[in-house]
Design a protein around this motif. Structure first.
Motif, PDB file in Angstrom:
ATOM      1  N   HIS A  62       0.843  -1.204   0.000  1.00 55.35           N
ATOM      2  CA  HIS A  62       0.000   0.000   0.000  1.00 55.35           C
ATOM      3  C   HIS A  62       0.881   1.259   0.000  1.00 55.35           C
ATOM      4  CE1 HIS A  62      -3.338   2.684   0.869  1.00 55.35           C
ATOM      5  NE2 HIS A  62      -2.606   3.217   1.834  1.00 55.35           N
ATOM      6  N   ILE A  63       1.943   1.241   0.780  1.00 56.32           N
ATOM      7  CA  ILE A  63       2.857   2.388   0.852  1.00 56.32           C
ATOM      8  C   ILE A  63       3.552   2.579  -0.492  1.00 56.32           C
ATOM      9  CG2 ILE A  63       4.899   3.350   2.001  1.00 56.32           C
ATOM     10  CD1 ILE A  63       4.004   1.680   4.504  1.00 56.32           C
ATOM     11  N   GLY A 105       3.728   5.980  -5.327  1.00 53.61           N
ATOM     12  CA  GLY A 105       3.975   5.923  -6.762  1.00 53.61           C
ATOM     13  C   GLY A 105       5.312   5.280  -7.098  1.00 53.61           C
ATOM     14  N   LEU A 106       5.770   4.394  -6.219  1.00 55.57           N
ATOM     15  CA  LEU A 106       7.041   3.699  -6.465  1.00 55.57           C
ATOM     16  C   LEU A 106       6.805   2.539  -7.420  1.00 55.57           C
ATOM     17  CD1 LEU A 106       8.360   3.532  -2.779  1.00 55.57           C
ATOM     18  CD2 LEU A 106       8.794   5.286  -4.487  1.00 55.57           C
ATOM     19  N   PRO A 107       7.860   2.094  -8.099  1.00 53.84           N
ATOM     20  CA  PRO A 107       7.704   0.932  -8.988  1.00 53.84           C
ATOM     21  C   PRO A 107       7.209  -0.286  -8.207  1.00 53.84           C
ATOM     22  CG  PRO A 107       9.875   1.951  -9.255  1.00 53.84           C
ATOM     23  CD  PRO A 107       9.226   2.609  -8.076  1.00 53.84           C
ATOM     24  N   GLU A 108       6.350  -1.082  -8.835  1.00 51.73           N
ATOM     25  CA  GLU A 108       5.828  -2.288  -8.165  1.00 51.73           C
ATOM     26  C   GLU A 108       6.948  -3.237  -7.764  1.00 51.73           C
ATOM     27  OE1 GLU A 108       2.656  -4.380 -10.130  1.00 51.73           O
ATOM     28  OE2 GLU A 108       1.671  -2.485 -10.643  1.00 51.73           O
ATOM     29  N   GLN A 147      15.364   0.335   2.372  1.00 51.62           N
ATOM     30  CA  GLN A 147      15.283   1.363   3.409  1.00 51.62           C
ATOM     31  C   GLN A 147      14.604   2.613   2.868  1.00 51.62           C
ATOM     32  OE1 GLN A 147      19.235   2.116   4.943  1.00 51.62           O
ATOM     33  NE2 GLN A 147      18.772   0.894   6.745  1.00 51.62           N
ATOM     34  N   LEU A 148      13.775   3.215   3.720  1.00 51.42           N
ATOM     35  CA  LEU A 148      13.061   4.433   3.323  1.00 51.42           C
ATOM     36  C   LEU A 148      14.014   5.550   2.918  1.00 51.42           C
ATOM     37  CD1 LEU A 148      10.247   4.546   6.010  1.00 51.42           C
ATOM     38  CD2 LEU A 148       9.974   4.161   3.562  1.00 51.42           C
ATOM     39  N   GLY A 149      15.137   5.675   3.615  1.00 53.74           N
ATOM     40  CA  GLY A 149      16.097   6.734   3.298  1.00 53.74           C
ATOM     41  C   GLY A 149      16.619   6.624   1.873  1.00 53.74           C
ATOM     42  N   ASP A 174      16.103   8.371  -3.934  1.00 54.87           N
ATOM     43  CA  ASP A 174      15.887   7.976  -5.328  1.00 54.87           C
ATOM     44  C   ASP A 174      14.594   8.550  -5.914  1.00 54.87           C
ATOM     45  OD1 ASP A 174      18.225   6.556  -5.173  1.00 54.87           O
ATOM     46  OD2 ASP A 174      17.271   4.588  -5.020  1.00 54.87           O
ATOM     47  N   PHE A 175      13.556   8.676  -5.091  1.00 62.71           N
ATOM     48  CA  PHE A 175      12.229   9.024  -5.623  1.00 62.71           C
ATOM     49  C   PHE A 175      11.685  10.363  -5.132  1.00 62.71           C
ATOM     50  CE2 PHE A 175      12.566   4.411  -5.983  1.00 62.71           C
ATOM     51  CZ  PHE A 175      12.302   4.265  -7.332  1.00 62.71           C
ATOM     52  N   GLY A 176      12.385  11.012  -4.205  1.00 61.61           N
ATOM     53  CA  GLY A 176      12.046  12.381  -3.840  1.00 61.61           C
ATOM     54  C   GLY A 176      10.803  12.596  -3.001  1.00 61.61           C
ATOM     55  N   PHE A 177      10.417  11.639  -2.186  1.00 64.57           N
ATOM     56  CA  PHE A 177       9.305  11.873  -1.253  1.00 64.57           C
ATOM     57  C   PHE A 177       9.893  12.176   0.128  1.00 64.57           C
ATOM     58  CE2 PHE A 177      10.112   7.299  -1.263  1.00 64.57           C
ATOM     59  CZ  PHE A 177      10.244   7.020   0.092  1.00 64.57           C
ATOM     60  N   GLY A 178       9.056  12.623   1.046  1.00 69.66           N
ATOM     61  CA  GLY A 178       9.518  12.934   2.393  1.00 69.66           C
ATOM     62  C   GLY A 178       8.971  11.939   3.406  1.00 69.66           C
ATOM     63  N   MET A 179       9.583  11.905   4.579  1.00 70.27           N
ATOM     64  CA  MET A 179       9.102  11.001   5.631  1.00 70.27           C
ATOM     65  C   MET A 179       7.662  11.349   6.029  1.00 70.27           C
ATOM     66  SD  MET A 179      11.230   8.664   6.215  1.00 70.27           S
ATOM     67  CE  MET A 179      12.132   8.660   4.691  1.00 70.27           C
ATOM     68  N   ASN A 180       7.309  12.645   5.972  1.00 73.72           N
ATOM     69  CA  ASN A 180       5.928  13.000   6.309  1.00 73.72           C
ATOM     70  C   ASN A 180       4.942  12.462   5.280  1.00 73.72           C
ATOM     71  OD1 ASN A 180       6.060  14.125   8.856  1.00 73.72           O
ATOM     72  ND2 ASN A 180       6.355  16.197   8.116  1.00 73.72           N
TER      73      ASN A 180
END
Length: 78
Positions: free
Chosen positions: A36-37, A42-45, A52-54, A59-65
């Motif tokens: 779901h995350i 919008g990450l590749p399947e 790791q989230l970091g 790589d994909f430019g999202f934030g922890m929030n």
């Protein structure tokens, strides 16, 4: 209502999600499926739940929030 948006961002900050955590760790600590995350960000399947989230954030430019918001909204929707 400026207060409401402040309160909602405050709410996300209470969810303990760190860049050192994997998607699997987030799933275990929050009950929100890694799939779901991945989909919500919008990450590749093909993204591994052991990633790791970091690393993903860089790589994909999202934030922890963004991750906290997804977790929070998932919990609110149940």
């Amino acid at each position: 209502d400026k207060g409401a948006s402040y309160r909602s961002s405050q709410k996300y900050e209470e969810i303990s999600i760190q860049g050192s955590m994997t998607l699997e760790d987030v799933e275990e600590s929050t009950g929100v499926p890694a799939s779901h995350i991945i989909e919500s960000l919008g990450l590749p399947e093909s993204t591994s739940a052991e990633e790791q989230l970091g690393h993903l954030r860089r790589d994909f430019g999202f934030g922890m929030n963004d991750v906290r918001r997804i977790v929070s909204e998932y919990e609110d929707g149940e």
